[in-house]
Design an enzyme around this catalytic site. Structure first.
Site, PDB file in Angstrom:
ATOM      1  N   CYS A  97     -15.808 -26.560   6.627  1.00 47.59           N
ATOM      2  CA  CYS A  97     -14.582 -25.878   6.180  1.00 47.59           C
ATOM      3  C   CYS A  97     -13.486 -26.894   5.867  1.00 47.59           C
ATOM      4  O   CYS A  97     -13.342 -27.904   6.565  1.00 47.59           O
ATOM      5  CB  CYS A  97     -14.122 -24.914   7.269  1.00 47.59           C
ATOM      6  SG  CYS A  97     -12.580 -24.068   6.886  1.00 47.59           S
TER       7      CYS A  97
ATOM      8  N   CYS B 193     -10.184 -25.990   5.730  1.00 47.74           N
ATOM      9  CA  CYS B 193      -8.877 -25.430   6.119  1.00 47.74           C
ATOM     10  C   CYS B 193      -8.101 -26.465   6.929  1.00 47.74           C
ATOM     11  O   CYS B 193      -8.656 -27.454   7.407  1.00 47.74           O
ATOM     12  CB  CYS B 193      -9.055 -24.143   6.937  1.00 47.74           C
ATOM     13  SG  CYS B 193      -9.348 -24.398   8.693  1.00 47.74           S
TER      14      CYS B 193
ATOM     15  N   ASP C 287      -8.357  -6.403   0.812  1.00 49.22           N
ATOM     16  CA  ASP C 287      -7.311  -6.697   1.798  1.00 49.22           C
ATOM     17  C   ASP C 287      -7.807  -6.228   3.159  1.00 49.22           C
ATOM     18  O   ASP C 287      -8.630  -5.311   3.242  1.00 49.22           O
ATOM     19  CB  ASP C 287      -6.008  -5.949   1.483  1.00 49.22           C
ATOM     20  CG  ASP C 287      -6.019  -4.547   2.061  1.00 49.22           C
ATOM     21  OD1 ASP C 287      -6.756  -3.718   1.523  1.00 49.22           O
ATOM     22  OD2 ASP C 287      -5.323  -4.289   3.055  1.00 49.22           O
TER      23      ASP C 287
ATOM     24  N   ASP D 256       0.861  -1.184   0.000  1.00 46.03           N
ATOM     25  CA  ASP D 256       0.000   0.000   0.000  1.00 46.03           C
ATOM     26  C   ASP D 256       0.900   1.237   0.000  1.00 46.03           C
ATOM     27  O   ASP D 256       2.122   1.117   0.025  1.00 46.03           O
ATOM     28  CB  ASP D 256      -0.966  -0.030   1.198  1.00 46.03           C
ATOM     29  CG  ASP D 256      -0.233  -0.077   2.528  1.00 46.03           C
ATOM     30  OD1 ASP D 256       0.997   0.087   2.545  1.00 46.03           O
ATOM     31  OD2 ASP D 256      -0.897  -0.274   3.553  1.00 46.03           O
TER      32      ASP D 256
ATOM     33  N   HIS E 207      -7.952 -20.651   9.482  1.00 44.84           N
ATOM     34  CA  HIS E 207      -9.383 -20.846   9.237  1.00 44.84           C
ATOM     35  C   HIS E 207     -10.034 -19.574   8.682  1.00 44.84           C
ATOM     36  O   HIS E 207     -10.774 -19.629   7.685  1.00 44.84           O
ATOM     37  CB  HIS E 207     -10.095 -21.280  10.525  1.00 44.84           C
ATOM     38  CG  HIS E 207     -11.582 -21.252  10.403  1.00 44.84           C
ATOM     39  ND1 HIS E 207     -12.291 -22.294   9.843  1.00 44.84           N
ATOM     40  CD2 HIS E 207     -12.482 -20.273  10.691  1.00 44.84           C
ATOM     41  CE1 HIS E 207     -13.574 -21.955   9.797  1.00 44.84           C
ATOM     42  NE2 HIS E 207     -13.716 -20.736  10.314  1.00 44.84           N
TER      43      HIS E 207
ATOM     44  N   CYS F 248      -9.584 -27.154  10.491  1.00 45.00           N
ATOM     45  CA  CYS F 248     -10.832 -27.939  10.517  1.00 45.00           C
ATOM     46  C   CYS F 248     -10.607 -29.346   9.959  1.00 45.00           C
ATOM     47  O   CYS F 248     -11.087 -30.326  10.514  1.00 45.00           O
ATOM     48  CB  CYS F 248     -11.930 -27.209   9.742  1.00 45.00           C
ATOM     49  SG  CYS F 248     -12.407 -25.640  10.501  1.00 45.00           S
TER      50      CYS F 248
HETATM   51 ZN   LIG Z   1     -11.586 -24.068   8.994  1.00 40.93          ZN
END
Ligand SMILES: [Zn+2]
Length: 361
Positions: free
Chosen positions: A313, A315, A274, A91, A345, A318
């Site tokens: 999920c 991820c 972002d 940025d 997550h 999980c």
């Molecule tokens: Zn997750």
């Protein structure tokens, strides 16, 4: 600067695209986590990759103050420094200067502020911001703007910042062109111009027209998510959606990362987002679950909860079966692993949201 971005319509305003940067392609819409000081807090590059992240953002303000762009350059530039091959974006530093630093003076030339750590006076201008970002070596950079909504909501100040932002954009662009004139087109970083104008629709429309009239590579929408209501933000995004031109340029909504707002942004034609929110929330034990709901894992009701954060999920946290009971305990005893797992997550939650909105290319 055409042909770096191509997109397909996926709804009234929404779209899905491919952005070509010098460090690789980026499929949009996409969420970019903030690696504020060069690293996404508490995550290794492999953990970041595992969430589907394509672009990592780094903060010019923080890296300029420490360790300094010369040190980052001496360490091989941002990619080597952060141990990341994929695209990176910096940025302009403007948002942090106006939100974190104790500003001494804003003049036409630039902004003078006090380094919060050392007390030294630091000067940033459109030219210096571009020089720093070029030296850091990001693949996408942002023009330095006068961020108004944080210090004053009066119309005079809004108008002043609005007009100055465009003069500063022309200076940013001139400095960018000077520093990239000997580079091949495909080696140049992509410069985003920033649209300001607070919550004033006329100013926003004019600002968008000015930014779109210039040869910038991308359109950034700044000055939202800075204290206005969610309804006001969504209304402005809807308004802007009706005024984008047909040029093949990506649209980047600065500093917005709540799933509810990201969905609205996508609906209204935004391609890139972002925010520090997913990782900051995670470190405080807050996770997003199906339906864009928030749960607080430190809550007592999770003490003996054997379920993962969100059974739907995929991820790492999980999929590997870390229970909410385990995570709660790690938070309670101050073990940083909990923040890491919930960060993975939360970022994955936003990446899945973006992936679901993408068309096949
Ligand atoms: Zn997750």
């Amino acid at each position: 600067m055409s042909s770096i971005f191509s997109s397909k319509s996926t709804g009234k305003h929404s779209r899905s695209g491919v952005l070509v940067t010098r460090a690789g392609k980026v499929l949009t819409p996409t969420f970019m986590p903030d690696g504020t000081r060069g690293a996404v807090k508490s995550l290794t590059p492999e953990q970041v990759e595992s969430t589907g992240v394509q672009v990592v953002l780094a903060n010019t303000y923080h890296l300029h103050l420490a360790p300094g762009e010369d040190t980052v350059a001496a360490l091989g530039g941002l990619h080597a420094f952060a141990n990341r091959k994929g695209p990176m974006l910096t940025d302009s530093g403007g948002f942090q200067v106006f939100s974190l630093a104790k500003i001494r003076t804003i003049t036409e030339e630039g902004v003078t502020f006090k380094d919060p750590k050392t007390g030294d006076m630091v000067f940033l201008s459109p030219e210096i911001s571009i020089q720093i970002q070029m030296k850091l070596g990001a693949d996408m950079i942002v023009a330095f703007d006068d961020v108004t909504a944080l210090d004053d909501k009066g119309r005079d100040r809004t108008l002043e910042a609005f007009e100055r932002t465009h003069r500063w954009l022309e200076r940013s662009l001139a400095e960018y062109e000077r520093l990239t004139k000997d580079m091949k087109q495909s080696d140049k970083p992509i410069l985003f111009g920033v649209v300001q104008g607070g919550l004033d629709k006329e100013l926003r429309k004019k600002s968008l027209e000015i930014v779109q009239s210039l040869p910038v590579g991308g359109i950034a929408i700044g000055g939202l998510s800075v204290g206005e209501t969610r309804a006001e933000m969504h209304e402005m995004l809807e308004y802007l959606a009706g005024h984008y031109d047909d040029s093949p340029r990506p649209r980047f909504l600065l500093g917005v990362g709540d799933p509810i707002d990201v969905r609205k942004g996508i609906e209204y034609g935004i391609d890139m987002f972002d925010c520090v929110l997913p990782t900051r929330n995670a470190r405080h034990g807050t996770a997003w679950v199906a339906g864009d709901k928030k749960i607080h894992i430190t809550n007592e009701r999770f003490t003996e909860d054997t379920e993962v954060i969100d059974p739907g999920c995929d991820c790492y946290a999980c999929a590997k079966g870390f229970s909410k009971g385990f995570l709660r305990h790690q938070f309670k005893v101050g073990e940083p692993l909990a923040g890491t797992l919930v960060s993975i997550h939360n970022i994955r939650y936003l990446e899945r949201l973006c992936e679901e909105s993408r068309a096949a290319f």
